[in-house]
Design a protein around this motif. Structure first.
Motif, mmCIF file in Angstrom:
data_model
loop_
_atom_site.group_PDB
_atom_site.id
_atom_site.type_symbol
_atom_site.label_atom_id
_atom_site.label_comp_id
_atom_site.label_asym_id
_atom_site.label_seq_id
_atom_site.Cartn_x
_atom_site.Cartn_y
_atom_site.Cartn_z
ATOM 1 N N VAL A 95 0.850 -1.202 0.000
ATOM 2 C CA VAL A 95 0.000 0.000 0.000
ATOM 3 C C VAL A 95 0.883 1.248 0.000
ATOM 4 O O VAL A 95 0.631 2.210 -0.752
ATOM 5 C CB VAL A 95 -0.958 -0.005 1.218
ATOM 6 N N LEU A 96 1.923 1.235 0.812
ATOM 7 C CA LEU A 96 2.814 2.403 0.880
ATOM 8 C C LEU A 96 3.491 2.663 -0.468
ATOM 9 O O LEU A 96 3.631 3.816 -0.894
ATOM 10 C CB LEU A 96 3.874 2.187 1.971
ATOM 11 N N ILE A 97 3.896 1.575 -1.126
ATOM 12 C CA ILE A 97 4.548 1.734 -2.428
ATOM 13 C C ILE A 97 3.537 2.269 -3.452
ATOM 14 O O ILE A 97 3.848 3.153 -4.258
ATOM 15 C CB ILE A 97 5.174 0.395 -2.889
ATOM 16 N N ALA A 98 2.317 1.725 -3.372
ATOM 17 C CA ALA A 98 1.273 2.193 -4.295
ATOM 18 C C ALA A 98 0.943 3.671 -4.060
ATOM 19 O O ALA A 98 0.554 4.380 -4.987
ATOM 20 C CB ALA A 98 0.020 1.347 -4.119
ATOM 21 N N LEU A 99 1.103 4.100 -2.813
ATOM 22 C CA LEU A 99 0.835 5.515 -2.488
ATOM 23 C C LEU A 99 2.146 6.302 -2.454
ATOM 24 O O LEU A 99 2.366 7.150 -1.585
ATOM 25 C CB LEU A 99 0.124 5.610 -1.128
ATOM 26 N N ALA A 106 6.518 15.931 1.185
ATOM 27 C CA ALA A 106 6.968 16.413 2.496
ATOM 28 C C ALA A 106 5.785 16.948 3.290
ATOM 29 O O ALA A 106 5.792 18.060 3.815
ATOM 30 C CB ALA A 106 8.033 17.480 2.308
ATOM 31 N N SER A 107 4.753 16.145 3.361
ATOM 32 C CA SER A 107 3.524 16.552 4.059
ATOM 33 C C SER A 107 3.197 15.519 5.137
ATOM 34 O O SER A 107 2.998 14.336 4.829
ATOM 35 C CB SER A 107 2.365 16.653 3.059
ATOM 36 N N LEU A 108 3.138 15.976 6.364
ATOM 37 C CA LEU A 108 2.851 15.055 7.474
ATOM 38 C C LEU A 108 1.477 14.410 7.286
ATOM 39 O O LEU A 108 1.305 13.212 7.517
ATOM 40 C CB LEU A 108 2.903 15.817 8.803
ATOM 41 N N LEU A 109 0.527 15.221 6.803
ATOM 42 C CA LEU A 109 -0.837 14.713 6.635
ATOM 43 C C LEU A 109 -0.871 13.588 5.605
ATOM 44 O O LEU A 109 -1.429 12.517 5.842
ATOM 45 C CB LEU A 109 -1.774 15.853 6.214
ATOM 46 N N LEU A 110 -0.244 13.841 4.444
ATOM 47 C CA LEU A 110 -0.242 12.813 3.399
ATOM 48 C C LEU A 110 0.536 11.575 3.846
ATOM 49 O O LEU A 110 0.116 10.436 3.613
ATOM 50 C CB LEU A 110 0.366 13.380 2.114
ATOM 51 N N ASN A 111 1.664 11.805 4.496
ATOM 52 C CA ASN A 111 2.487 10.680 4.959
ATOM 53 C C ASN A 111 1.725 9.810 5.946
ATOM 54 O O ASN A 111 1.671 8.586 5.831
ATOM 55 C CB ASN A 111 3.759 11.188 5.634
ATOM 56 N N THR A 179 8.353 12.493 6.154
ATOM 57 C CA THR A 179 8.366 13.158 7.463
ATOM 58 C C THR A 179 8.735 12.215 8.613
ATOM 59 O O THR A 179 8.904 12.657 9.744
ATOM 60 C CB THR A 179 6.986 13.792 7.773
ATOM 61 N N LEU A 180 8.849 10.928 8.302
ATOM 62 C CA LEU A 180 9.270 9.980 9.347
ATOM 63 C C LEU A 180 10.753 9.659 9.254
ATOM 64 O O LEU A 180 11.271 8.849 10.004
ATOM 65 C CB LEU A 180 8.453 8.680 9.241
ATOM 66 N N LYS A 181 11.403 10.278 8.296
ATOM 67 C CA LYS A 181 12.850 10.081 8.178
ATOM 68 C C LYS A 181 13.557 11.039 9.128
ATOM 69 O O LYS A 181 12.996 12.056 9.527
ATOM 70 C CB LYS A 181 13.305 10.353 6.745
ATOM 71 N N GLY A 182 14.794 10.727 9.413
ATOM 72 C CA GLY A 182 15.599 11.638 10.218
ATOM 73 C C GLY A 182 15.327 11.536 11.706
ATOM 74 O O GLY A 182 14.588 10.644 12.160
ATOM 75 N N ALA A 183 15.961 12.451 12.441
ATOM 76 C CA ALA A 183 15.901 12.373 13.899
ATOM 77 C C ALA A 183 15.657 13.750 14.492
ATOM 78 O O ALA A 183 15.863 14.769 13.836
ATOM 79 C CB ALA A 183 17.216 11.799 14.425
ATOM 80 N N VAL A 184 15.197 13.736 15.710
ATOM 81 C CA VAL A 184 15.124 14.988 16.461
ATOM 82 C C VAL A 184 16.193 14.937 17.546
ATOM 83 O O VAL A 184 16.555 13.857 18.014
ATOM 84 C CB VAL A 184 13.731 15.203 17.097
#
Lengths: 343, 240
Positions: A95-99, A106-111, A179-184
């Motif tokens: 599903v993730l690949i299809a989407l 770079a949209s939190l909502l879409l991600n 938006t789930l990549k990287g670190a804080v």
């Protein structure tokens, strides 16, 4: 009317030590965290490893919670649980690949929408698969543990091969949503965003499961059924329906765990669930088979232990969880929070 | 006499390779307390469990309220209005007293008037309402087991040795509650070894031996006839 006699209840004889004994497993997690702090010595590294350990623990808990409930209520040892983890991962990642446009934006909502749909698809498919698995493979072997092991391992192998047929034999690499990549960074420690999400999801699931089990009638029936199924039926409840419902829910949770683990690793294979089953079984066993709370504590201990030891002495990482299980079973052979079995 | 609420016709039950019930014929009249008596091991508990469906009758027929329930699952029998108090009490130790009681209500929450009546009959349950049932004393657990079966209005109660091992004061509480239940028109099939309780509560009696019912009649007749007691059960019930 004759009043009940004023005889002393047993509560009076429960000593402080006995009461503390019940809380000891819960204290193990903070004790391990404190131990890790002193053993690692560098606060920022310790914080990074702790968040990583908690995230790993939460994901293992998601996968183990269904298994432990199924065992506790239905007395079924389901090695096929690993297949639901793999199928969940493959469906979710498909599903993730299809989407791809949503996950690449770079949209939190879409991600998060993409992740949400992936999770819903994975849980729906694995829930349905669990229903079929229970009807066809598990139902004929209720009460026979050896046969359960044989047929559920057989089911695991068949489903793994079906994954090869549908998705091909190769591992699938993919990227997490943007938006789930990287670190804080917090207090000098880098914490991956995805791990923080995993902690939040695991914690939310644990709280939700506790609420369902403690505050609802269906939860009451499940808890009673774990302790004494025949009596629950004698009170008028169709435990068989509850069995099927718990099996479906457990399978769906394995699917959720599969998606979470797949996103964590960013690669999926047909055998990923099977490999996870070692940790999942360790968690279910040390927690006390049938105990969601025990599985939660066990998963956190396993996740933290694995991360701390891998940092301190990498060669010992593989055996650390087996050592943890051995130590806990020597202390409490029935697991940390055993569920009373009256049957 | 009206139709019995429960009727067993030539019921046979096997447990593993053992042939326990060997043709049980039994009738439980409506609104009465029927005592099921007999020595240890003659099949009293198996009879109750067969009626409840926990053991499946190999042959014979079980009629409840005119319906054949021989092949019905346990839960359907319970929902049909049969309350069961097993010998081991079947208390859920990890649940609170309140939660145990809620499980006794299959069709909704515990009715407040019913709760008031039950806590009046068993005040100890009110004291420990929010405590884990596993921490109750033996007598309190027995009270809970019976109260849970009574949490909803049921037509027939199967109760297995409710006073076993209890102090006399608790036995008296238990007997009073069963008397009140009977007063509400419920039918009760009661396995009981305590003779004074059996004599005080029983309207009729059925004596079992070797997997069969060998005598039925009014409880008063059995209570007054020591020769009959010794012939049927091998001892005088006065001794108990």
């Amino acid at each position: 009317m004759t009043a009940a006699p004023d005889h002393r209840p047993n509560f009076a004889s429960v000593s402080l030590a006995e009461r503390l004994d019940g809380a000891l497993p819960v204290l193990l997690v903070p004790v391990l965290v404190v131990f890790g702090f002193f053993a690692i010595g560098v606060p920022s590294s310790w914080l990074t490893l702790t968040v990583s350990g908690l995230a790993m623990g939460m994901m293992i808990f998601i996968m183990a919670s269904g298994l432990t409930l199924v065992f506790g209520l239905m007395d079924v040892i389901n090695f096929g649980h690993g297949a639901f983890i793999s199928v969940g991962a493959f469906v979710g990642v498909s599903v993730l690949i299809a989407l791809g446009e949503w996950t690449g934006a770079a949209s939190l909502l879409l991600n998060m929408s993409a992740v949400f749909l992936a999770v819903v698809a994975a849980m729906t498919v694995t829930g349905a698969l669990g229903w079929g698995f229970e009807r066809i493979i598990v139902k004929p072997v209720y009460g026979a543990h050896l046969k359960q092991i044989l047929v559920t391992v057989g089911g695991l192998i068949v489903i793994e091969q079906l994954i090869h047929v549908i998705w091909g034999p190769d591992e699938i690499f993919f990227n997490r949503p943007e938006t789930l990549k990287g670190a804080v960074t917090f207090a000098g420690a880098a914490m991956e965003k995805y791990r923080l999400l995993a902690v939040a999801v695991g914690l939310a699931l644990f709280i939700a499961m506790r609420m369902v089990l403690r505050r609802t009638k269906i939860g009451l029936i499940v808890r009673a059924g774990v302790e004494n199924g025949p009596m629950v039926e004698a009170l008028g409840y169709r435990l068989r329906l509850v069995f099927v419902g718990v099996f479906i829910a457990g399978s769906a949770l394995a699917g959720l765990g599969g998606v979470m683990w797949g996103l964590y690793q960013e690669v999926i294979t047909a055998g990923m669930g099977e490999k996870m089953m070692v940790l999942v079984f360790i968690v279910a066993i040390i927690g006390g088979l049938g105990s969601v709370e025990g599985a939660f504590i066990g998963a956190l201990l396993v996740g933290l232990m694995q991360n701390y030891v891998a940092f301190l002495e990498p060669k010992l990482a593989l055996v650390s969880n087996i050592a943890l299980m051995t130590a806990i079973l020597m202390w409490r052979p029935q697991g940390m929070l055993p569920v009373v079995k009256a049957k | 006499m009206s139709d019995p609420i429960l009727s067993l016709q030539a019921v046979h039950t096997d447990i593993a390779q053992y042939h326990i019930l060997q043709g049980v014929d039994l009738e439980v009249p409506r609104g009465q307390v029927t005592m099921l008596l007999g020595r240890n091991g003659v099949g009293k508990t198996t009879t109750l469990k067969t009626i409840m469906g926990q053991w499946t009758a190999k042959s014979g027929k079980i009629l409840y309220d005119g319906q054949d329930i021989t092949r019905l699952p346990v839960s359907a029998r319970a929902r049909g209005g049969i309350g069961f108090v097993p010998e081991d009490m079947g208390i859920f130790s990890d649940l609170t007293v309140e939660e145990n009681m809620l499980l006794g209500c299959t069709s909704g929450p515990l009715d407040s008037a019913r709760k008031e009546w039950l806590l009046g009959a068993f005040p100890a349950l009110g004291t420990f309402w929010n405590s884990e049932a596993g921490n109750l004393s033996g007598g309190q657990k027995q009270m809970l087991s019976i109260a849970r079966a009574m949490a909803e209005d049921r037509q027939l109660y199967l109760i297995d040795e409710p006073t076993k091992g209890l102090a006399p004061a608790i036995v008296s509480t238990m007997a009073q509650a069963l008397r009140e239940l009977k007063g509400q028109g419920a039918s009760i099939l009661l396995v009981e070894q305590n003779f004074s309780v059996a004599r005080a509560l029983g309207d009729s009696a059925a004596v079992m031996d070797d997997g069969r019912v060998i005598w039925t009649g009014p409880m008063a007749e059995l209570a007054e006839n020591k020769d009959l007691q010794e012939r049927l059960m091998g001892l005088s019930m006065e001794a108990h």
